[in-house]
Motif scaffolding. Sequence first.
Motif, mmCIF file in Angstrom:
data_model
loop_
_atom_site.group_PDB
_atom_site.id
_atom_site.type_symbol
_atom_site.label_atom_id
_atom_site.label_comp_id
_atom_site.label_asym_id
_atom_site.label_seq_id
_atom_site.Cartn_x
_atom_site.Cartn_y
_atom_site.Cartn_z
ATOM 1 N N LEU A 43 0.842 -1.191 0.000
ATOM 2 C CA LEU A 43 0.000 0.000 0.000
ATOM 3 C C LEU A 43 0.880 1.244 0.000
ATOM 4 C CD1 LEU A 43 -2.705 1.490 0.308
ATOM 5 C CD2 LEU A 43 -2.515 1.163 2.778
ATOM 6 N N ASP A 44 0.596 2.142 -0.918
ATOM 7 C CA ASP A 44 1.325 3.401 -0.997
ATOM 8 C C ASP A 44 0.715 4.424 -0.029
ATOM 9 O OD1 ASP A 44 1.484 6.302 -2.515
ATOM 10 O OD2 ASP A 44 3.308 5.115 -2.743
ATOM 11 N N ARG A 45 1.594 5.214 0.619
ATOM 12 C CA ARG A 45 1.103 6.201 1.595
ATOM 13 C C ARG A 45 0.171 7.224 0.946
ATOM 14 N NH1 ARG A 45 2.451 7.613 6.695
ATOM 15 N NH2 ARG A 45 2.017 9.754 7.331
ATOM 16 N N GLU A 46 0.459 7.627 -0.301
ATOM 17 C CA GLU A 46 -0.401 8.596 -0.971
ATOM 18 C C GLU A 46 -1.809 8.029 -1.176
ATOM 19 O OE1 GLU A 46 -0.045 11.860 -1.825
ATOM 20 O OE2 GLU A 46 1.697 11.635 -0.526
ATOM 21 N N ASP A 47 -1.905 6.732 -1.495
ATOM 22 C CA ASP A 47 -3.222 6.105 -1.643
ATOM 23 C C ASP A 47 -3.982 6.139 -0.318
ATOM 24 O OD1 ASP A 47 -2.929 5.565 -4.318
ATOM 25 O OD2 ASP A 47 -2.134 3.543 -4.019
ATOM 26 N N LEU A 48 -3.252 5.909 0.779
ATOM 27 C CA LEU A 48 -3.891 5.954 2.092
ATOM 28 C C LEU A 48 -4.400 7.362 2.403
ATOM 29 C CD1 LEU A 48 -4.668 4.652 4.761
ATOM 30 C CD2 LEU A 48 -2.340 5.097 5.581
ATOM 31 N N LYS A 49 -3.589 8.388 2.074
ATOM 32 C CA LYS A 49 -4.009 9.772 2.319
ATOM 33 C C LYS A 49 -5.254 10.115 1.507
ATOM 34 C CE LYS A 49 -0.773 12.940 2.338
ATOM 35 N NZ LYS A 49 0.467 13.663 1.931
ATOM 36 N N ILE A 50 -5.295 9.671 0.260
ATOM 37 C CA ILE A 50 -6.470 9.932 -0.587
ATOM 38 C C ILE A 50 -7.705 9.256 -0.002
ATOM 39 C CG2 ILE A 50 -7.498 9.496 -2.850
ATOM 40 C CD1 ILE A 50 -4.649 9.793 -4.021
ATOM 41 N N THR A 51 -7.534 8.043 0.473
ATOM 42 C CA THR A 51 -8.653 7.314 1.071
ATOM 43 C C THR A 51 -9.176 8.031 2.310
ATOM 44 O OG1 THR A 51 -7.943 5.165 0.265
ATOM 45 C CG2 THR A 51 -9.294 5.174 2.233
ATOM 46 N N ALA A 52 -8.269 8.444 3.173
ATOM 47 C CA ALA A 52 -8.687 9.138 4.399
ATOM 48 C C ALA A 52 -9.414 10.436 4.071
ATOM 49 C CB ALA A 52 -7.467 9.420 5.273
ATOM 50 N N LEU A 53 -8.905 11.168 3.086
ATOM 51 C CA LEU A 53 -9.536 12.426 2.688
ATOM 52 C C LEU A 53 -10.919 12.172 2.108
ATOM 53 C CD1 LEU A 53 -9.248 15.498 2.316
ATOM 54 C CD2 LEU A 53 -8.259 15.055 0.076
ATOM 55 N N ASN A 54 -11.019 11.206 1.201
ATOM 56 C CA ASN A 54 -12.305 10.926 0.567
ATOM 57 C C ASN A 54 -13.330 10.416 1.560
ATOM 58 O OD1 ASN A 54 -11.323 11.718 -1.880
ATOM 59 N ND2 ASN A 54 -10.977 9.650 -2.679
ATOM 60 N N THR A 55 -12.891 9.622 2.528
ATOM 61 C CA THR A 55 -13.829 9.104 3.523
ATOM 62 C C THR A 55 -14.403 10.245 4.350
ATOM 63 O OG1 THR A 55 -12.579 7.042 3.633
ATOM 64 C CG2 THR A 55 -14.092 7.500 5.435
ATOM 65 N N ALA A 56 -13.560 11.212 4.715
ATOM 66 C CA ALA A 56 -14.051 12.371 5.464
ATOM 67 C C ALA A 56 -15.028 13.177 4.630
ATOM 68 C CB ALA A 56 -12.877 13.250 5.903
ATOM 69 N N LEU A 57 -14.779 13.276 3.312
ATOM 70 C CA LEU A 57 -15.646 14.061 2.442
ATOM 71 C C LEU A 57 -17.016 13.425 2.245
ATOM 72 C CD1 LEU A 57 -13.016 15.158 -0.200
ATOM 73 C CD2 LEU A 57 -14.336 16.666 1.274
ATOM 74 N N ASP A 58 -17.157 12.149 2.564
ATOM 75 C CA ASP A 58 -18.461 11.510 2.426
ATOM 76 C C ASP A 58 -19.427 11.998 3.497
ATOM 77 O OD1 ASP A 58 -17.857 10.052 0.201
ATOM 78 O OD2 ASP A 58 -17.061 8.353 1.328
ATOM 79 N N SER A 59 -18.942 12.700 4.530
ATOM 80 C CA SER A 59 -19.800 13.225 5.582
ATOM 81 C C SER A 59 -20.021 14.710 5.355
ATOM 82 C CB SER A 59 -19.153 12.979 6.946
ATOM 83 O OG SER A 59 -17.984 13.769 7.064
ATOM 84 N N ARG A 60 -20.582 15.363 6.368
ATOM 85 C CA ARG A 60 -20.857 16.792 6.263
ATOM 86 C C ARG A 60 -19.624 17.627 6.564
ATOM 87 N NH1 ARG A 60 -25.028 17.757 10.609
ATOM 88 N NH2 ARG A 60 -23.810 16.108 11.596
ATOM 89 N N TYR A 61 -18.496 16.986 6.884
ATOM 90 C CA TYR A 61 -17.340 17.719 7.355
ATOM 91 C C TYR A 61 -16.069 17.313 6.628
ATOM 92 C CZ TYR A 61 -20.408 18.753 11.309
ATOM 93 O OH TYR A 61 -21.463 19.152 12.078
ATOM 94 N N PHE A 62 -15.140 18.245 6.580
ATOM 95 C CA PHE A 62 -13.756 17.938 6.263
ATOM 96 C C PHE A 62 -13.018 17.935 7.594
ATOM 97 C CE2 PHE A 62 -9.466 19.736 5.689
ATOM 98 C CZ PHE A 62 -8.910 18.739 4.903
ATOM 99 N N SER A 63 -12.234 16.909 7.859
ATOM 100 C CA SER A 63 -11.604 16.800 9.174
ATOM 101 C C SER A 63 -10.103 16.596 9.057
ATOM 102 C CB SER A 63 -12.223 15.650 9.975
ATOM 103 O OG SER A 63 -11.986 14.417 9.325
#
Length: 422
Positions: A43-63
């Motif tokens: 797993l590439d760290r950049e892929d993990l960062k993208i996943t974490a960002l996108n998961t937060a964006l699925d809610s009402r907040y950016f965290s």
Amino acid sequence: DWFSTNKGQAGSALAIAAGNDLIMPGGGSFKKDILQGLQSGTLDREDLKITALNTALDSRYFSLTLSIQNKAEAEVNLWTNNCYLNGVYFDPDQTISALSGVDTLVELRWDRETAEKYGIDLEAVTVIELSSYGYYEDDRGETEDINCVYYPYGEENVQRTVYTPTEQDVILLDPPEYLVVAQNPQPHEPGTVWSQDVVWINRTERDAIFRIHETNFNGYWQDKDWSRYVRPLGTYFGAIEYSRDYQWLAAAGGRVLQLQAVLDIYQSNYLNYEDPIHLSQPVTLYPEGEAAAAEVLAPRQLDPECILGENSLFRIAYLGTVPGQEEDTAELLYLENISDYFIDEYVGVDWYDGKDTIYYSSEDYALQPHTRTILQAERGQLPDSYWLYTTVYHYGFMHPDEDGYGGSYCMDTEYRVQLPEA
């Protein structure tokens, strides 16, 4: 998805690497699988960062999750302030309590609705500027301010949000270094607080404080002062408001039809009136258009017998006594700037009795050209027979000199008038 990561059925690290952002949350084994994937290179760290960002964006907040290590020997309380996303002021307004010697995990959250209002694309947050201030729980007082910048995609990929004025906006100031815009001015509803949305933009790489002061509403001076700090290359969405009810408001049917003021800009992160002014300019706003304000801005018709004195700068008139309870009854004095000069610094009115004893001194006043104010002294502060004594210190408005200060013309005007006995 929820079932694809069942133990032995699939791997969380492989799911992320395949572009699947919806992994089974929370379980320790799943976190372990992700960490092992990072260590092994699956797993590439950049892929993990993208996943974490996108998961937060699925809610009402950016965290954003921070780890704060308190190295002090006392508990510290921190408050976020002056935080920016993509160059736009957007403070999460959070309080953080950090125990001594403990790592504290804190999640900062920004809501999507406000971000859209400010034009911030939460799917492309490229720069996060954080700031906080705080206090120790013991007697050491304030902590040092915390300031840091985070670039999720690297400093070379920063893209700041740029505000473009619309046809409904009114540009108050637009030199190369700054931009101040009144957003879509609306008619003032009588009986409500007057409010105007303003965008403050700092195009320089230095701190800036925008200050609006020396205000006149509907041609009458009012003591109102607003200031805003904006980071380098930053944008601040805010509002200026006014709610006090005076004669100038009643004369316009309860509406604000005109605002005149001076806009000063300091290259600083703290407002110190002794600092040189980098830029100073008078500004005018007509919320309902200039024609709608013409009637209330017309010179006031005064009874010639009420006029106490007049010269090339001022007209002073006595408006009489306001009826009411004895402690509320007041003497009213009308002061009008009839010149083309900006009257700055001090316009003072001192009330004396026959023995020159001071019973009342006015505040400082500042008047734009062809504007006026009504001065008031409570009757209960004054004797039955007294004198009115005024001194006017006048500074003509000019562009700032090389030291940052404007105004050089000075004149004193004195009137001494005995008003009627009570």
